[in-house]
Design an enzyme around this catalytic site. Sequence first.
Site, PDB file in Angstrom:
ATOM      1  N   VAL A  86      -9.549  10.045   8.662  1.00  0.00           N
ATOM      2  CA  VAL A  86      -8.381  11.317   9.168  1.00  0.00           C
ATOM      3  C   VAL A  86      -7.776  11.768   8.077  1.00  0.00           C
ATOM      4  O   VAL A  86      -7.424  12.973   8.091  1.00  0.00           O
ATOM      5  CB  VAL A  86      -7.805  10.587  10.542  1.00  0.00           C
ATOM      6  CG1 VAL A  86      -6.493  11.384  10.546  1.00  0.00           C
ATOM      7  CG2 VAL A  86      -8.645  10.186  11.432  1.00  0.00           C
ATOM      8  N   TRP A 133      -7.584   8.781   0.798  1.00  0.00           N
ATOM      9  CA  TRP A 133      -6.890   7.113   1.106  1.00  0.00           C
ATOM     10  C   TRP A 133      -7.748   6.477   2.252  1.00  0.00           C
ATOM     11  O   TRP A 133      -7.441   6.088   3.125  1.00  0.00           O
ATOM     12  CB  TRP A 133      -5.805   7.355   1.189  1.00  0.00           C
ATOM     13  CG  TRP A 133      -4.845   7.598   0.597  1.00  0.00           C
ATOM     14  CD1 TRP A 133      -4.117   8.830   0.619  1.00  0.00           C
ATOM     15  CD2 TRP A 133      -4.631   7.246  -0.948  1.00  0.00           C
ATOM     16  NE1 TRP A 133      -3.231   9.337  -0.480  1.00  0.00           N
ATOM     17  CE2 TRP A 133      -3.843   8.344  -1.570  1.00  0.00           C
ATOM     18  CE3 TRP A 133      -5.314   6.303  -1.725  1.00  0.00           C
ATOM     19  CZ2 TRP A 133      -3.431   8.403  -2.977  1.00  0.00           C
ATOM     20  CZ3 TRP A 133      -4.686   6.295  -3.187  1.00  0.00           C
ATOM     21  CH2 TRP A 133      -3.799   7.391  -3.780  1.00  0.00           C
ATOM     22  N   GLU A 150      -1.606   3.280   8.425  1.00  0.00           N
ATOM     23  CA  GLU A 150      -1.576   3.196  10.144  1.00  0.00           C
ATOM     24  C   GLU A 150      -0.423   3.409  10.650  1.00  0.00           C
ATOM     25  O   GLU A 150       0.004   2.963  11.623  1.00  0.00           O
ATOM     26  CB  GLU A 150      -2.075   1.813  10.604  1.00  0.00           C
ATOM     27  CG  GLU A 150      -3.715   1.631  10.319  1.00  0.00           C
ATOM     28  CD  GLU A 150      -4.363   0.812  11.420  1.00  0.00           C
ATOM     29  OE1 GLU A 150      -4.013   0.923  12.636  1.00  0.00           O
ATOM     30  OE2 GLU A 150      -5.376   0.121  11.175  1.00  0.00           O
TER      31      GLU A 150
END
Length: 434
Positions: A173, A204, A414
């Site tokens: 994402v 990443w 996250e």
Amino acid sequence: VLAPDCRAVVAVMWLRAECALRASVRVGLRFQSTSRASAAVQASQAAPGFNFELTDEQKEFQSTARKFAREEVVPAAAEYDRSGEYPVPLIKRAWELGLMNTHIPANCGGMGLGIFDSCLITEEIAYGCTGIQTAIEANSLGQMPVILAGNEEQQKKYLGRMTEAPLMCAYCVTEPGAGSDVAGIKTRAEKKGNEYIINGQKMWITNGGKANWFFLLARSNPDPKASAGKSFTGFIVDADSPGIHIGRKEMNMGQRCSDTRGIVFEDVRVPKENVLVGEGAGFKIAMGAFDKTRPPVAAGAVGLGQRALDEATKYALERKTFGKVLAEHQAVSFLLAEMALKVELARLGYQRAAWEVDQGRRNTYYASIAKAFAGDIANQVASDAVQIFGGNGFNSEYPVEKLMRDAKIYQIYEGTAQIQRLIIAREHIEKYKQ
């Protein structure tokens, strides 16, 4: 009556026989059968009242993960940190023990554990090394959109293969210009006939160079004014698809054996069968995964905090200054007390968040509290451990400097510590408006 260790061994042997019958390609031991794991989840959900006691099955999960972490991960962690090498032997061992892919449902060959049970495992592995734990836990993040939104065919094809071999997947994402601002994603998916053409760059990506497949979020609606809820589509993309270019492994500040890379998608063709739910549903799917994956991230931070507390306490009971051990100095004992306070409260935080979602309730508020608090205290406790070690804590021959480096990412990935506070504030204010 069998002792706990004997019960764990018997359970392992039972599942090994079951796996051999169901699929000859499966390797290794599983310490719980699917039926027993499902029964444990159901029993936990049905248990009346407020209860801090783990079930026998949960204690076995925790014990197996703890034994693996203390006996196999801890001795190897420092070398993996120095080399940055991907910990393939330990990942294979975790898979053999049933400590990976715990969320995969029973109909795909998995154990179908709840988030609470998985968090118990995650905390123990993170105690040994959060880099190794992150490599393992990234599988859960990559799998979660497929678990939540995949149809039966997609689940059996992509989740099923992960129960047959120690394969990895990744959650694609983040981009160079879109981290916290997910709506800023530029990767595009253009439909042509029965397939989509993907072009863009991701950054990443944990397990990026080791994944068998990716969950990919891409912009499918070219209208720049379209809402995020209608602009993005979620795809399952095979990692060996033509046009995928894997970047170099990034050498990060901490968690160095975790595989983090940039990935370029150049005219990558994805069949429409690999779309999750439908065009435009991707943003909700991608964000919905976090309610289930943030509690385990918090559990990992708690594992690191517990390790820092244990190392600092042992050192404070051995090191002498001014004629007595460090722990007998009030300044140090109060520091240890603060560390213990933070670790215990962070543990309760992730357990509440995990318990809420296992009950079928929306846990966004609790998941963000758990993730934000655990990420913060992991950094504070690791820093305090270095302080207690003094000059030795600043040296790589002692374990706490690695913990301090490893801790920082818990405030970033996250969802950053700041994003969690935005979510908490939004959820809190909304409750009062209602």
